[in-house]
Design a protein around this motif. Structure first.
Motif, PDB file in Angstrom:
ATOM      1  N   PRO B  79       0.792  -1.228   0.000  1.00 22.07           N
ATOM      2  CA  PRO B  79       0.000   0.000   0.000  1.00 22.07           C
ATOM      3  C   PRO B  79       0.825   1.280   0.000  1.00 22.07           C
ATOM      4  CG  PRO B  79      -0.133  -1.102   2.128  1.00 22.07           C
ATOM      5  CD  PRO B  79       0.610  -2.026   1.212  1.00 22.07           C
ATOM      6  N   SER B  80       2.073   1.198   0.501  1.00 28.29           N
ATOM      7  CA  SER B  80       2.902   2.393   0.577  1.00 28.29           C
ATOM      8  C   SER B  80       4.374   1.966   0.533  1.00 28.29           C
ATOM      9  CB  SER B  80       2.609   3.157   1.870  1.00 28.29           C
ATOM     10  OG  SER B  80       3.467   4.273   2.008  1.00 28.29           O
ATOM     11  N   VAL B  81       5.049   2.300  -0.551  1.00 29.65           N
ATOM     12  CA  VAL B  81       6.420   1.805  -0.726  1.00 29.65           C
ATOM     13  C   VAL B  81       7.439   2.799  -0.175  1.00 29.65           C
ATOM     14  CG1 VAL B  81       5.895   0.359  -2.712  1.00 29.65           C
ATOM     15  CG2 VAL B  81       6.554   2.758  -3.071  1.00 29.65           C
ATOM     16  N   HIS B  82       8.624   2.244   0.139  1.00 29.31           N
ATOM     17  CA  HIS B  82       9.744   3.041   0.618  1.00 29.31           C
ATOM     18  C   HIS B  82      10.891   2.949  -0.378  1.00 29.31           C
ATOM     19  CE1 HIS B  82       7.620   3.308   4.402  1.00 29.31           C
ATOM     20  NE2 HIS B  82       7.540   1.994   4.457  1.00 29.31           N
ATOM     21  N   LYS B 101      11.737 -27.512  -6.817  1.00 25.86           N
ATOM     22  CA  LYS B 101      12.035 -27.182  -8.201  1.00 25.86           C
ATOM     23  C   LYS B 101      11.121 -26.050  -8.632  1.00 25.86           C
ATOM     24  CE  LYS B 101      12.273 -28.993 -12.880  1.00 25.86           C
ATOM     25  NZ  LYS B 101      11.850 -30.094 -13.781  1.00 25.86           N
ATOM     26  N   SER B 102      11.642 -24.857  -8.582  1.00 26.48           N
ATOM     27  CA  SER B 102      10.841 -23.685  -8.881  1.00 26.48           C
ATOM     28  C   SER B 102      11.086 -23.186 -10.296  1.00 26.48           C
ATOM     29  CB  SER B 102      11.155 -22.563  -7.898  1.00 26.48           C
ATOM     30  OG  SER B 102      10.645 -22.855  -6.607  1.00 26.48           O
ATOM     31  N   THR B 103      10.022 -22.688 -10.903  1.00 31.89           N
ATOM     32  CA  THR B 103      10.103 -21.993 -12.184  1.00 31.89           C
ATOM     33  C   THR B 103       9.871 -20.522 -11.912  1.00 31.89           C
ATOM     34  OG1 THR B 103       9.282 -23.920 -13.388  1.00 31.89           O
ATOM     35  CG2 THR B 103       9.099 -21.789 -14.478  1.00 31.89           C
ATOM     36  N   PHE B 104      10.802 -19.703 -12.379  1.00 30.70           N
ATOM     37  CA  PHE B 104      10.769 -18.284 -12.084  1.00 30.70           C
ATOM     38  C   PHE B 104      10.274 -17.478 -13.284  1.00 30.70           C
ATOM     39  CE2 PHE B 104      13.025 -17.624  -8.026  1.00 30.70           C
ATOM     40  CZ  PHE B 104      13.474 -18.910  -7.787  1.00 30.70           C
ATOM     41  N   GLY B 105       9.699 -16.328 -12.971  1.00 28.48           N
ATOM     42  CA  GLY B 105       9.411 -15.349 -14.007  1.00 28.48           C
ATOM     43  C   GLY B 105      10.662 -14.545 -14.335  1.00 28.48           C
ATOM     44  N   ASP B 106      10.528 -13.646 -15.300  1.00 31.75           N
ATOM     45  CA  ASP B 106      11.662 -12.846 -15.750  1.00 31.75           C
ATOM     46  C   ASP B 106      12.075 -11.763 -14.760  1.00 31.75           C
ATOM     47  OD1 ASP B 106      10.648 -12.929 -19.228  1.00 31.75           O
ATOM     48  OD2 ASP B 106      12.049 -14.195 -18.103  1.00 31.75           O
ATOM     49  N   GLY B 107      11.210 -11.487 -13.802  1.00 32.01           N
ATOM     50  CA  GLY B 107      11.530 -10.468 -12.809  1.00 32.01           C
ATOM     51  C   GLY B 107      10.931  -9.116 -13.161  1.00 32.01           C
ATOM     52  N   THR B 108      10.655  -8.337 -12.129  1.00 35.31           N
ATOM     53  CA  THR B 108      10.178  -6.963 -12.272  1.00 35.31           C
ATOM     54  C   THR B 108      11.075  -6.066 -11.442  1.00 35.31           C
ATOM     55  OG1 THR B 108       7.864  -7.605 -12.580  1.00 35.31           O
ATOM     56  CG2 THR B 108       8.295  -5.348 -11.847  1.00 35.31           C
ATOM     57  N   THR B 109      11.631  -5.063 -12.096  1.00 38.01           N
ATOM     58  CA  THR B 109      12.470  -4.112 -11.377  1.00 38.01           C
ATOM     59  C   THR B 109      11.583  -3.007 -10.810  1.00 38.01           C
ATOM     60  OG1 THR B 109      14.312  -4.541 -12.858  1.00 38.01           O
ATOM     61  CG2 THR B 109      14.409  -2.531 -11.536  1.00 38.01           C
ATOM     62  N   LEU B 110      11.518  -2.945  -9.505  1.00 43.80           N
ATOM     63  CA  LEU B 110      10.761  -1.885  -8.833  1.00 43.80           C
ATOM     64  C   LEU B 110      11.727  -0.775  -8.446  1.00 43.80           C
ATOM     65  CD1 LEU B 110       8.200  -0.746  -7.474  1.00 43.80           C
ATOM     66  CD2 LEU B 110       8.863  -2.029  -5.420  1.00 43.80           C
ATOM     67  N   THR B 111      11.462   0.408  -8.937  1.00 43.64           N
ATOM     68  CA  THR B 111      12.287   1.562  -8.599  1.00 43.64           C
ATOM     69  C   THR B 111      11.418   2.570  -7.869  1.00 43.64           C
ATOM     70  OG1 THR B 111      13.634   1.229 -10.577  1.00 43.64           O
ATOM     71  CG2 THR B 111      13.793   3.377  -9.481  1.00 43.64           C
ATOM     72  N   VAL B 112      11.766   2.863  -6.647  1.00 44.44           N
ATOM     73  CA  VAL B 112      11.009   3.819  -5.842  1.00 44.44           C
ATOM     74  C   VAL B 112      11.759   5.143  -5.835  1.00 44.44           C
ATOM     75  CG1 VAL B 112       9.982   4.308  -3.609  1.00 44.44           C
ATOM     76  CG2 VAL B 112      10.135   1.941  -4.421  1.00 44.44           C
ATOM     77  N   LYS B 113      11.080   6.168  -6.287  1.00 49.49           N
ATOM     78  CA  LYS B 113      11.688   7.495  -6.398  1.00 49.49           C
ATOM     79  C   LYS B 113      11.239   8.382  -5.245  1.00 49.49           C
ATOM     80  CE  LYS B 113      11.306   7.133 -11.421  1.00 49.49           C
ATOM     81  NZ  LYS B 113      10.754   7.790 -12.647  1.00 49.49           N
ATOM     82  N   PRO B 114      12.128   9.274  -4.805  1.00 53.10           N
ATOM     83  CA  PRO B 114      11.754  10.175  -3.697  1.00 53.10           C
ATOM     84  C   PRO B 114      10.758  11.241  -4.160  1.00 53.10           C
ATOM     85  CG  PRO B 114      13.976  10.657  -4.447  1.00 53.10           C
ATOM     86  CD  PRO B 114      13.537   9.425  -5.190  1.00 53.10           C
TER      87      PRO B 114
END
Lengths: 116, 114
Positions: B79-82, B101-114
């Protein structure tokens, strides 16, 4: 909290050389894994190991790769003759139980392998 | 076999704003679902997991995810990122009969800006 530790954090090797990546799983864990993450790509399963033998391996895990638990505490991944495309981050993981997921995978911080 | 699709490769968001990272999966067998976080130069840390029961799962660092079986989704929310939430987030699935044995997704880069 117990951790999976991997050494070295970064390994540089020349093409064709053998390399051994080392891992110390959490002490009471019974199942051990290696995963690989090529830069910019997804994390991929390589191999699982239980009771001193490979329980499953992926297509990536060809004859150039081998795993070993030489002394009851270390878990190693050997690449016999490295290729440029082996450059990746290699993650070791371990867990306690069998099919139950009360014990999720615990990952180490990885070894970045660079093949030149 | 399983597959995981993370619908957003990058998500920029301002500090204190809510965020949702989307994950869809496909599988011919019953699976467990996971979200992992990877901070720069570090390993994979488990954020939360769905095993069974309540479809809303709460994890560490204020994150939660909702399992939607009909839509085969497992979206991650906060609800509220840092600023400190800036990291790579991976969705993963594993068969219930082979939980390691896990199958992973490609990943999501989360960038939190001030």
């Amino acid at each position: 909290e117990p951790e999976v530790t991997q050494t070295p954090s970064h390994q540089v090797t020349q093409m064709g050389q053998e390399v051994i990546l080392r891992c110390v799983p959490i002490s009471n864990h019974l199942y051990f894994y290696w995963y690989r993450q090529i830069l910019g790509q997804k994390v991929e399963f390589l191999v699982s190991f239980y009771n001193n033998e490979i329980s499953e391996k992926s297509e990536i895990f060809d004859d150039q790769f081998s795993v070993e638990r030489p002394d009851g505490s270390n878990f190693t991944l050997k690449i016999r003759s490295t290729k440029l495309e082996d450059s990746a981050m290699y993650f070791c993981a371990s867990r306690t139980a069998g099919t139950g997921v009360d014990s999720p995978l615990h990952f180490g911080n990885g070894t970045r392998l660079t093949v030149t | 076999a399983q597959s995981v699709t993370q619908l957003d490769s990058q998500v920029p968001v301002f500090e204190e704003a809510p965020v949702e990272l989307r994950c869809n999966y496909s599988s011919s067998v019953s699976v467990y679902l996971f979200w992992y976080v990877q901070y720069p130069n570090q390993g994979l840390q488990l954020l939360l997991k769905y095993l069974s029961g309540s479809t809303l799962v709460k994890g560490i660092n204020g994150f939660e995810a909702e399992f939607n079986k009909s839509q085969t989704s497992f979206h991650l929310r906060k609800p509220s990122v840092h600023i400190s939430d800036t990291a790579e987030y991976f969705c993963a699935v594993s068969p219930r009969t082979n939980a390691g044995k896990s199958t992973f997704g490609d990943g999501t880069t989360l960038t939190v800006k001030p």
